[in-house]
Design a protein around this motif. Structure first.
Motif, PDB file in Angstrom:
ATOM      1  N   VAL A   1       0.850  -1.193   0.000  1.00 15.59           N
ATOM      2  CA  VAL A   1       0.000   0.000   0.000  1.00 15.59           C
ATOM      3  C   VAL A   1       0.885   1.243   0.000  1.00 15.59           C
ATOM      4  O   VAL A   1       1.664   1.464   0.951  1.00 15.59           O
ATOM      5  N   GLU A   2       0.773   2.033  -1.039  1.00 13.47           N
ATOM      6  CA  GLU A   2       1.579   3.234  -1.168  1.00 13.47           C
ATOM      7  C   GLU A   2       1.296   4.183  -0.005  1.00 13.47           C
ATOM      8  O   GLU A   2       0.156   4.467   0.326  1.00 13.47           O
ATOM      9  N   GLY A   3       2.352   4.646   0.638  1.00 13.00           N
ATOM     10  CA  GLY A   3       2.214   5.542   1.772  1.00 13.00           C
ATOM     11  C   GLY A   3       2.206   4.834   3.108  1.00 13.00           C
ATOM     12  O   GLY A   3       2.287   5.465   4.157  1.00 13.00           O
ATOM     13  N   VAL A   4       2.101   3.505   3.088  1.00 20.02           N
ATOM     14  CA  VAL A   4       2.084   2.719   4.330  1.00 20.02           C
ATOM     15  C   VAL A   4       3.154   1.638   4.304  1.00 20.02           C
ATOM     16  O   VAL A   4       3.867   1.401   5.270  1.00 20.02           O
ATOM     17  N   GLY A   5       3.266   0.952   3.193  1.00 16.41           N
ATOM     18  CA  GLY A   5       4.157  -0.194   3.100  1.00 16.41           C
ATOM     19  C   GLY A   5       3.349  -1.461   2.989  1.00 16.41           C
ATOM     20  O   GLY A   5       2.214  -1.459   2.496  1.00 16.41           O
ATOM     21  N   GLU A   6       3.886  -2.566   3.465  1.00 12.17           N
ATOM     22  CA  GLU A   6       3.199  -3.849   3.373  1.00 12.17           C
ATOM     23  C   GLU A   6       2.136  -3.974   4.471  1.00 12.17           C
ATOM     24  O   GLU A   6       2.422  -3.767   5.646  1.00 12.17           O
ATOM     25  N   VAL A   7       0.924  -4.310   4.057  1.00  9.39           N
ATOM     26  CA  VAL A   7      -0.196  -4.495   4.987  1.00  9.39           C
ATOM     27  C   VAL A   7      -0.632  -5.953   4.924  1.00  9.39           C
ATOM     28  O   VAL A   7      -0.908  -6.485   3.840  1.00  9.39           O
ATOM     29  N   ALA A   8      -0.677  -6.619   6.095  1.00  7.47           N
ATOM     30  CA  ALA A   8      -1.057  -8.039   6.158  1.00  7.47           C
ATOM     31  C   ALA A   8      -2.575  -8.173   6.185  1.00  7.47           C
ATOM     32  O   ALA A   8      -3.271  -7.474   6.929  1.00  7.47           O
ATOM     33  N   LEU A   9      -3.097  -9.089   5.365  1.00  8.71           N
ATOM     34  CA  LEU A   9      -4.526  -9.380   5.293  1.00  8.71           C
ATOM     35  C   LEU A   9      -4.709 -10.864   5.598  1.00  8.71           C
ATOM     36  O   LEU A   9      -4.290 -11.715   4.811  1.00  8.71           O
ATOM     37  N   THR A  10      -5.284 -11.193   6.734  1.00  8.10           N
ATOM     38  CA  THR A  10      -5.511 -12.597   7.083  1.00  8.10           C
ATOM     39  C   THR A  10      -6.922 -12.979   6.673  1.00  8.10           C
ATOM     40  O   THR A  10      -7.906 -12.543   7.286  1.00  8.10           O
TER      41      THR A  10
END
Length: 509
Positions: free
Chosen positions: A262-271
């Motif tokens: 996610v641009e502006g956040v980095g890697e976002v984990a989705l379980t």
């Protein structure tokens, strides 16, 4: 002063000639009463404050004077506040030093949540090193000139003493008086209102705070107290409702964790989870419309702040009823995820949707494939022969342990719009173990035999769970009938004869 001359960058810069302080008008307090807080969300906001204060035990108490509801209190054993800290807490937007792991966010929750439902907000607190102190907001006075009352120290100590089993050396009491919803309860409807309100509150807190409630060292209880005698008229412990609490997943290989850049956040984990079809569990079917409960479950510091929804990344549809995805918001502030003031939802920028399109798991499976498999699982279940349905029952009410009621709701569909069955120990003839009051929906138990179940201990509201649950299952159908048939009367006589003799055998041992 020389005349204003526009510069070459006039479209980007706005010139100023000074500044002045414009504090909010007292009428700003009125806006706090129109924040749209639901009753359950408002109480949850108060419990958030208790958690931030390090509380291990929280009691939500409805004070009742016969058929009249008087007040509502939220009592905790957190670290408490001295005079200075209490002044800050009672100031709109006053607190600005929230830690990275705090549940508080804007400094308005206590005031906005409370004044949305009550015209009088009192907060009383004590710490290990400071005596009991209190402040009170009255909506009318606050709207006039921001005046906050200082509560008499003697009253503060008396109220703290009332809850000395919970508040020993430190803690806080938030008290609502002139609660608007209480004023709408008509004569004879207090029991019905309380049962409905407490059921909804149990469910909301159990869901949104389920990660905290799963810790055996943190407890939330809901009680109804007689304001005069101080007797507990009802007592329910809030149990966690895990929106991912199935026993076996609906599809092999799940849950899976996808990573979205996610641009502006980095890697976002989705379980990502796929629920088993047709689950009877309250954590699946008992928290609102299934169409509203599919999608993203977003957490901030372990507190659920959004329970379902697709955040404009797709539309809800019946074939996605089994799809639920857990997301923990990043600790660092960012411009992609924005929490609502009421902590009941998260807004996202298009950067999140773009990240979903690129999300994959460790094996290279895409998030889009997950959505397709969730839809396929639902469709496959719909094609299979329908499973036999258990007969619906009248819901269980006071007198049964909350954990037992939760199991009954998990296992049996409930008849909608029906007043619950309650249990009460009463004086009955010796030849009766129980008696049914069909008009009042009460199962009366003979208190002569109560000691059989409590081993010499003083009985509580939810004692004798085994015999109560058996009777609940045995007599539920009788309460559903418009007329009691002879076979039902004979069954009641049979059950009474056997249970009385069994109780007497136990007493003779």
């Amino acid at each position: 002063m020389p005349p204003y001359q526009p510069s070459a960058d006039w479209q980007y810069e706005i010139p100023t000639t000074g500044s002045k302080r414009l504090p909010p008008a007292p009428r700003y307090v009125e806006s706090l009463t129109h924040q749209g807080y639901g009753f359950e969300a408002a109480i949850a906001d108060l419990v958030d404050n208790s958690i931030d204060a390090g509380a291990r035990n929280v009691v939500i108490s409805f004070l009742r004077d016969e058929d009249r509801l008087v007040s509502l209190l939220v009592v905790d054993d957190g670290s408490g506040m001295n005079d200075e800290a209490l002044d800050t807490a009672m100031t709109v937007g006053g607190r600005q030093d929230y830690g990275a792991q705090a549940l508080g966010h804007f400094g308005a929750g206590l005031k906005a949540a409370s004044l949305s439902h009550a015209d009088s907000l009192t907060v009383i607190s004590r710490t290990k090193r400071s005596p009991s102190t209190g402040r009170r907001w009255l909506t009318a006075r606050a709207q006039a000139d921001f005046t906050c009352d200082i509560v008499d120290p003697g009253y503060c100590q008396d109220l703290v003493d009332r809850y000395d089993g919970l508040i020993e050396w430190h803690g806080t009491i938030v008290r609502w008086d002139r609660v608007r919803a209480f004023d709408t309860v008509t004569a004879g409807q207090a029991d019905r209102y309380l049962n409905d309100a407490i059921e909804k509150l149990e469910t909301h807190l159990g869901l949104h705070l389920h990660r905290f409630l799963a810790d055996e060292h943190f407890n939330v209880d809901i009680v109804v107290e007689d304001v005069t005698t101080k007797d507990e008229l009802d007592h329910r412990g809030v149990e966690p409702i895990d929106p991912f609490g199935y026993r076996i997943p609906g599809r092999a290989g799940y849950p899976r964790t996808y990573t979205a850049p996610v641009e502006g956040v980095g890697e976002v984990a989705l379980t990502a989870h796929i629920w088993p079809p047709k689950s009877p569990l309250v954590s699946f079917r008992g928290i609102g419309s299934l169409a509203d409960r599919q999608g993203f479950y977003i957490y901030r510091n372990n507190r659920l702040v959004q329970a379902g929804g697709w955040n404009s990344t797709r539309s809800a549809e019946g074939h996605l009823a089994l799809a639920r995805i857990a997301i923990d918001l990043p600790a660092e502030p960012n411009d992609v995820f924005s929490l609502t003031v009421k902590k009941d939802g998260v807004t996202v920028t298009p950067a999140f949707a773009r990240g979903l399109e690129q999300a994959t798991d460790a094996a290279g499976h895409t998030f889009a494939e997950y959505v397709q498999e969730a839809q396929a699982t639902y469709r496959e279940a719909a094609k299979r022969a329908s499973e036999p349905q258990r007969k619906a029952v009248i819901p269980a009410g006071k007198g049964l342990d909350p954990r037992l009621k939760r199991t009954l709701r998990d296992e049996l569909p409930e008849l909608e719009g029906e007043d619950p069955l309650t249990f009460r120990w009463d004086t009955l003839p010796s030849e009766l173990f129980f008696e049914l009051d069909r008009d009042e929906r009460v199962i009366k138990l003979n208190k002569e035999y109560r000691q059989v179940f409590n081993g010499g201990r003083r009985g509580g509201l939810n004692d004798a769970p085994v015999v109560k649950s058996m009777l609940y299952l045995m007599v539920n159908e009788i309460f559903q009938k418009e007329r009691v048939r002879a076979v039902h009367t004979d069954n009641v006589a049979l059950w009474n004869s056997v249970l009385v003799e069994a109780a007497r055998c136990e007493l003779a041992r």
